[in-house]
Design an enzyme around this catalytic site. Structure first.
Site, PDB file in Angstrom:
ATOM      1  N   LYS A 153      -2.298 -32.078  -1.298  1.00  0.00           N
ATOM      2  CA  LYS A 153      -2.745 -30.800  -0.720  1.00  0.00           C
ATOM      3  C   LYS A 153      -3.257 -31.014   0.702  1.00  0.00           C
ATOM      4  O   LYS A 153      -2.914 -30.275   1.622  1.00  0.00           O
ATOM      5  CB  LYS A 153      -3.911 -30.225  -1.542  1.00  0.00           C
ATOM      6  CG  LYS A 153      -3.556 -29.624  -2.870  1.00  0.00           C
ATOM      7  CD  LYS A 153      -4.799 -28.908  -3.406  1.00  0.00           C
ATOM      8  CE  LYS A 153      -4.734 -28.651  -4.892  1.00  0.00           C
ATOM      9  NZ  LYS A 153      -5.982 -28.132  -5.446  1.00  0.00           N
ATOM     10  N   GLY A 204      -8.867 -25.324 -15.498  1.00  0.00           N
ATOM     11  CA  GLY A 204      -7.650 -24.536 -15.278  1.00  0.00           C
ATOM     12  C   GLY A 204      -6.679 -24.625 -16.442  1.00  0.00           C
ATOM     13  O   GLY A 204      -6.144 -23.627 -16.914  1.00  0.00           O
ATOM     14  N   ARG A 205      -6.457 -25.839 -16.937  1.00  0.00           N
ATOM     15  CA  ARG A 205      -5.456 -26.017 -18.010  1.00  0.00           C
ATOM     16  C   ARG A 205      -6.022 -25.704 -19.387  1.00  0.00           C
ATOM     17  O   ARG A 205      -5.341 -25.878 -20.389  1.00  0.00           O
ATOM     18  CB  ARG A 205      -4.874 -27.429 -17.936  1.00  0.00           C
ATOM     19  CG  ARG A 205      -5.900 -28.535 -17.957  1.00  0.00           C
ATOM     20  CD  ARG A 205      -5.298 -29.859 -17.503  1.00  0.00           C
ATOM     21  NE  ARG A 205      -6.309 -30.902 -17.372  1.00  0.00           N
ATOM     22  CZ  ARG A 205      -7.035 -31.124 -16.287  1.00  0.00           C
ATOM     23  NH1 ARG A 205      -6.902 -30.348 -15.222  1.00  0.00           N
ATOM     24  NH2 ARG A 205      -7.915 -32.105 -16.246  1.00  0.00           N
ATOM     25  N   GLU A 227      -0.701 -21.909  -2.705  1.00  0.00           N
ATOM     26  CA  GLU A 227       0.484 -21.222  -3.223  1.00  0.00           C
ATOM     27  C   GLU A 227       0.131 -19.802  -3.665  1.00  0.00           C
ATOM     28  O   GLU A 227       0.819 -18.832  -3.330  1.00  0.00           O
ATOM     29  CB  GLU A 227       1.062 -21.978  -4.434  1.00  0.00           C
ATOM     30  CG  GLU A 227       1.652 -23.329  -4.110  1.00  0.00           C
ATOM     31  CD  GLU A 227       0.638 -24.467  -4.270  1.00  0.00           C
ATOM     32  OE1 GLU A 227      -0.584 -24.228  -4.067  1.00  0.00           O
ATOM     33  OE2 GLU A 227       1.058 -25.590  -4.581  1.00  0.00           O
ATOM     34  N   LYS A 281      -8.566 -19.567 -10.404  1.00  0.00           N
ATOM     35  CA  LYS A 281      -9.964 -19.915 -10.655  1.00  0.00           C
ATOM     36  C   LYS A 281     -10.734 -19.992  -9.337  1.00  0.00           C
ATOM     37  O   LYS A 281     -11.790 -19.416  -9.182  1.00  0.00           O
ATOM     38  CB  LYS A 281     -10.019 -21.254 -11.399  1.00  0.00           C
ATOM     39  CG  LYS A 281     -11.396 -21.730 -11.726  1.00  0.00           C
ATOM     40  CD  LYS A 281     -11.349 -22.993 -12.578  1.00  0.00           C
ATOM     41  CE  LYS A 281     -12.749 -23.588 -12.686  1.00  0.00           C
ATOM     42  NZ  LYS A 281     -12.770 -24.831 -13.446  1.00  0.00           N
ATOM     43  N   HIS A 326      22.179 -31.668 -28.064  1.00  0.00           N
ATOM     44  CA  HIS A 326      23.470 -31.822 -27.388  1.00  0.00           C
ATOM     45  C   HIS A 326      23.278 -32.318 -25.962  1.00  0.00           C
ATOM     46  O   HIS A 326      24.121 -32.090 -25.101  1.00  0.00           O
ATOM     47  CB  HIS A 326      24.223 -30.494 -27.417  1.00  0.00           C
ATOM     48  CG  HIS A 326      24.490 -30.046 -28.831  1.00  0.00           C
ATOM     49  ND1 HIS A 326      25.627 -30.408 -29.512  1.00  0.00           N
ATOM     50  CD2 HIS A 326      23.729 -29.348 -29.688  1.00  0.00           C
ATOM     51  CE1 HIS A 326      25.570 -29.909 -30.738  1.00  0.00           C
ATOM     52  NE2 HIS A 326      24.421 -29.266 -30.883  1.00  0.00           N
ATOM     53  N   GLU A 373      -2.131 -33.730 -16.677  1.00  0.00           N
ATOM     54  CA  GLU A 373      -3.209 -33.543 -15.699  1.00  0.00           C
ATOM     55  C   GLU A 373      -4.525 -34.004 -16.327  1.00  0.00           C
ATOM     56  O   GLU A 373      -5.427 -34.457 -15.636  1.00  0.00           O
ATOM     57  CB  GLU A 373      -3.289 -32.075 -15.251  1.00  0.00           C
ATOM     58  CG  GLU A 373      -3.991 -31.912 -13.908  1.00  0.00           C
ATOM     59  CD  GLU A 373      -3.888 -30.514 -13.319  1.00  0.00           C
ATOM     60  OE1 GLU A 373      -4.470 -29.586 -13.914  1.00  0.00           O
ATOM     61  OE2 GLU A 373      -3.256 -30.332 -12.261  1.00  0.00           O
TER      62      GLU A 373
END
Ligand code: F6P
Length: 550
Positions: free
Chosen positions: A513, A276-277, A220, A214, A393, A362
Site C-alpha cells: 500500500k 475485517g475478515r 480501492e 471499516k 475435471h 490473512e
C-alpha cells in the site's frame, strides 16, 4: 501460567508434545489408510463428530486414536483452553494492535453479556442490528425512495477484503433466500472495469450504494465510492442532495463518512474489536440483510452463535473447530502438506473458497510469534478450491496422482435447494467417491485385474493415502452458513494458538500500500522514479505506454 509453561508456549515446536507428534508421524508413516481401515472396522464411525447440524468425518486422515490424543496434548501445551477463554472474555488477544477480537459478540443473543474494557457490548450490537433491520424493511418494501422518487431496484456494495468477500460470499450462498426483484452487485477492485461493468446497465435513480469500509480510508474503496458519487450526481444534474438517498455507509469512522457526504444517520457502525475478515455478521452484512431479510439474517447469526457455544463449551475431543484446527496442524506440520483444498459440493458456495482464503491466509500467514520472535515452524497453509464437481475435471488429477500431498475439505449437503431429476444424487455420489478414491486409491494388482496392458499399469495406479475431511450438513440454510463460517473462524484461531501467532492483525498488506502511494505520482510525472532498476524501468515503460509510445 508457570514460567516453564510460559517458555513452552513460546517454543511449541521444541515442546515435548511436538516431539511426541514428530515421533508418532515417523511411526505412522509407512501405514496406509487402507491398512488403518482394514484393522479397525469401527474407524469410519468413531473418527467422526455429529454436532450442531454438522457431521464431520475425519476418519480419512492419516491418523489413529493416538494421533488425536497427542494433538490434544499439544493443544493443552499451547494453552488453547485459556486462549479461547481470553478471546471470549474480550481480552486484547490481537496483541500487535492492542485490541480485543470479539466477533463472537456480533452474534450473541440480546440477553448475553460480552465485555470490552468492562462494558457490555451486546446492547450496542443489537441497536445496530435493529437499525439495519428497519432500514432493510424500508428498502425492501419500497418505502425508501431514491432522489427521483423511485424505489430501489439495485444494490451495489462497494468494499474490499473483508468488506467485500463476506458480503459477496453470503449473497451467493444464500441467493435461494434472497429477494429476486432486487439486483445485487459487488464492486471491489480499483480496476475501473469492476465499477464500469457493475453499473453499465443500471439506472442511477434506482440504485443504492453501500460503501462498506471499516476504516473508510482504503484506497480501492474510496476511489470506487467517489466514482459512484460522480456517476449518481451525473444522473441528477449534479444535485448534491441526491447522495443522501443513494448512499449509505458501513464503517467505524464517522468523521470520514460524514466528510464523504453521507449523513451519520445513514451510517451503520461497528467497532475496532471486529476484524475485517471477521465482520460479515456485523453491519458489513447490510447487503446480506437487504437480500435475505432480517429474519434470515438473524437465523444466520444464530448459526454462528451455536458454533461459538460449541467451540467455547464442548470438550476438545468432540469439538469441531478444535479438531479441524488440530488436524490441519497435523497435516501441515507433521505430514508436510503445504496447501489445503476446500471443495464445496454446492454451487451456492462457489465463493466460499475465496472467502476462506482471506479468513485463513490473512489470519495465519505470519512468521513471528506473539512476542515478535520467529515462529520456528510452518504456519498457515495455502487455501484454495472450487466447487465440485467442476474441479474434478480440472485440478483433481494433481490431487489424485501428483507428487504433492493435498488434504481436502469436502463440504456437502444431504438435500438440494433445487431438486432436479437425478442431479443431487449424482452430486452426492461424486463427493463420496472422491474422498474414497483419495483415501484408498487403486493398486497395481487391481489395475492389472481390469485387463490393463502392463505398460499402462503405472499410469493407472492411484496411490491413495491422501487425507480428507468430509463435512455433511442437511441443507444450505442461513443458519447452516453461519455454523460453517464460525467453524472455520475458530479452527483458524485454534491453529494460531498452537503456532502462538496473532491471527487478528495483517501487517503484511501495508508495504505494498505504501509503495503504491509513492508510485502513483511517478506514473504521470517526469521526475526520475527512485526505486530499484527493475521497478524504475517498469515505471518508465508504463509512462510511455500511457503516453501512447513504447
Ligand atoms: O487487506 C487489508 C484489509 O485491512 C483487510 O483486513 C480488510 O478486510 C480490508 O483491508 C478492507 O479494509 P476496510 O474495511 O477498512 O476498507
Amino acid at each position: 501460567m508457570s514460567g516453564v509453561a510460559q517458555e513452552q508456549l513460546h517454543s511449541i515446536s521444541r515442546s515435548a508434545a511436538w516431539g511426541a507428534l514428530e515421533a508418532h508421524a515417523r511411526e505412522l508413516g509407512p501405514h496406509h489408510l487402507r491398512e488403518l481401515f482394514a484393522a479397525d472396522a469401527g474407524r469410519g464411525e468413531r473418527l467422526a463428530i455429529d454436532a450442531i447440524g454438522i457431521y464431520l468425518d475425519y476418519s480419512k486422515n492419516r491418523i489413529t486414536d493416538e494421533t488425536i490424543r497427542l494433538l490434544l496434548a499439544l493443544a493443552e501445551e499451547a494453552s488453547l483452553r485459556e486462549r479461547i477463554d481470553a478471546m471470549f472474555g474480550g481480552d486484547k488477544v490481537n496483541v500487535s494492535e492492542d485490541r480485543a477480537a470479539l466477533h463472537v459478540a456480533l452474534r450473541a443473543p440480546r440477553n448475553a453479556v460480552f465485555r470490552v474494557d468492562g462494558d457490555n457490548v451486546v446492547p450496542e450490537v443489537h441497536a445496530v442490528l435493529d437499525r439495519m433491520a428497519g432500514f432493510c424493511d424500508r428498502v425492501r418494501s419500497g418505502a425508501w425512495r431514491g432522489h427521483g422518487g423511485k424505489p430501489i431496484r439495485n444494490v451495489i456494495n462497494i468494499g474490499i477484503g473483508g468488506s467485500d468477500l463476506g458480503p459477496v460470499m453470503a449473497y451467493e450462498a444464500l441467493r435461494h433466500y434472497s429477494r429476486r426483484d432486487l439486483r445485487f452487485r459487488f464492486v471491489s477492485n480499483v480496476d475501473g472495469t469492476d465499477f464500469a461493468e457493475a453499473t453499465r446497465d443500471l439506472a442511477a435513480d434506482e440504485t443504492l450504494f453501500i460503501v462498506a469500509s471499516k476504516t473508510f480510508t482504503t484506497q480501492e474503496t474510496m476511489t470506487n465510492a467517489r466514482s459512484a458519487r460522480d456517476w449518481t450526481l451525473a444522473a441528477f444534474g449534479g444535485e448534491a442532495s441526491a447522495v443522501a438517498r443513494h448512499f449509505v455507509a458501513v464503517s467505524t469512522n464517522t468523521d470520514a463518512v460524514t466528510a464523504f457526504g453521507i449523513a451519520a444517520d445513514h451510517m451503520f457502525g461497528f467497532w475496532d474489536w471486529v476484524g475485517g475478515r471477521y465482520s460479515m455478521d456485523s453491519a458489513i452484512g447490510l447487503s446480506t440483510m437487504l437480500a435475505i431479510g432480517p429474519d434470515h439474517f438473524h437465523a444466520m447469526l444464530a448459526g454462528f452463535h451455536a458454533m461459538d457455544e460449541h467451540f467455547h463449551g464442548a470438550p476438545f475431543e468432540a469439538n469441531l473447530p478444535v479438531l479441524m484446527g488440530l488436524l490441519g496442524v497435523w497435516n501441515n506440520n507433521f505430514l508436510g502438506a503445504r496447501t489445503l483444498a476446500v471443495l464445496p459440493y454446492e454451487q451456492y458456495l462457489k465463493r466460499f473458497p475465496a472467502y476462506l482464503q482471506q479468513l485463513t491466509m490473512e489470519s495465519n500467514g505470519k512468521r513471528v510469534r506473539l512476542d515478535g520472535r520467529p515462529v520456528g515452524c510452518e504456519t498457515g497453509p495455502i487455501y484454495w478450491g472450487e466447487p465440485g464437481t467442476n474441479g474434478q475435471h480440472s485440478f483433481y488429477q494433481l490431487i489424485h496422482q501428483g507428487t504433492r500431498l493435498i488434504p481436502c475439505d469436502f463440504i456437502a449437503f444431504g438435500e438440494s435447494l433445487n431438486p432436479l431429476g437425478a442431479h443431487h444424487e449424482l452430486l452426492l455420489a461424486n463427493v463420496l467417491a472422491q474422498s474414497e478414491a483419495l483415501a484408498f486409491g487403486k493398486t497395481a494388482d487391481e489395475v492389472r485385474a481390469e485387463g490393463t496392458p502392463e505398460e499402462l499399469v503405472p499410469h493407472r495406479v492411484f496411490e491413495g493415502n491422501r487425507p480428507s475431511n468430509t463435512l455433511l450438513l442437511e441443507r444450505l440454510t442461513p443458519a447452516a452458513l453461519g455454523t460453517l463460517v464460525a467453524l472455520y473462524e475458530h479452527s483458524v484461531f485454534t491453529q494460531a494458538t498452537i503456532w502462538n501467532i496473532d491471527p487478528f492483525d495483517q501487517w503484511g498488506v501495508e508495504l505494498g500500500k505504501q509503495l503504491a502511494r509513492r508510485i502513483v505520482p511517478e506514473l504521470s510525472g517526469d521526475a526520475a522514479p527512485a526505486h530499484d532498476s527493475s521497478t524504475n524501468a517498469l515505471i518508465r515503460r508504463c509512462r510511455a505506454l500511457r503516453a501512447g509510445r513504447t
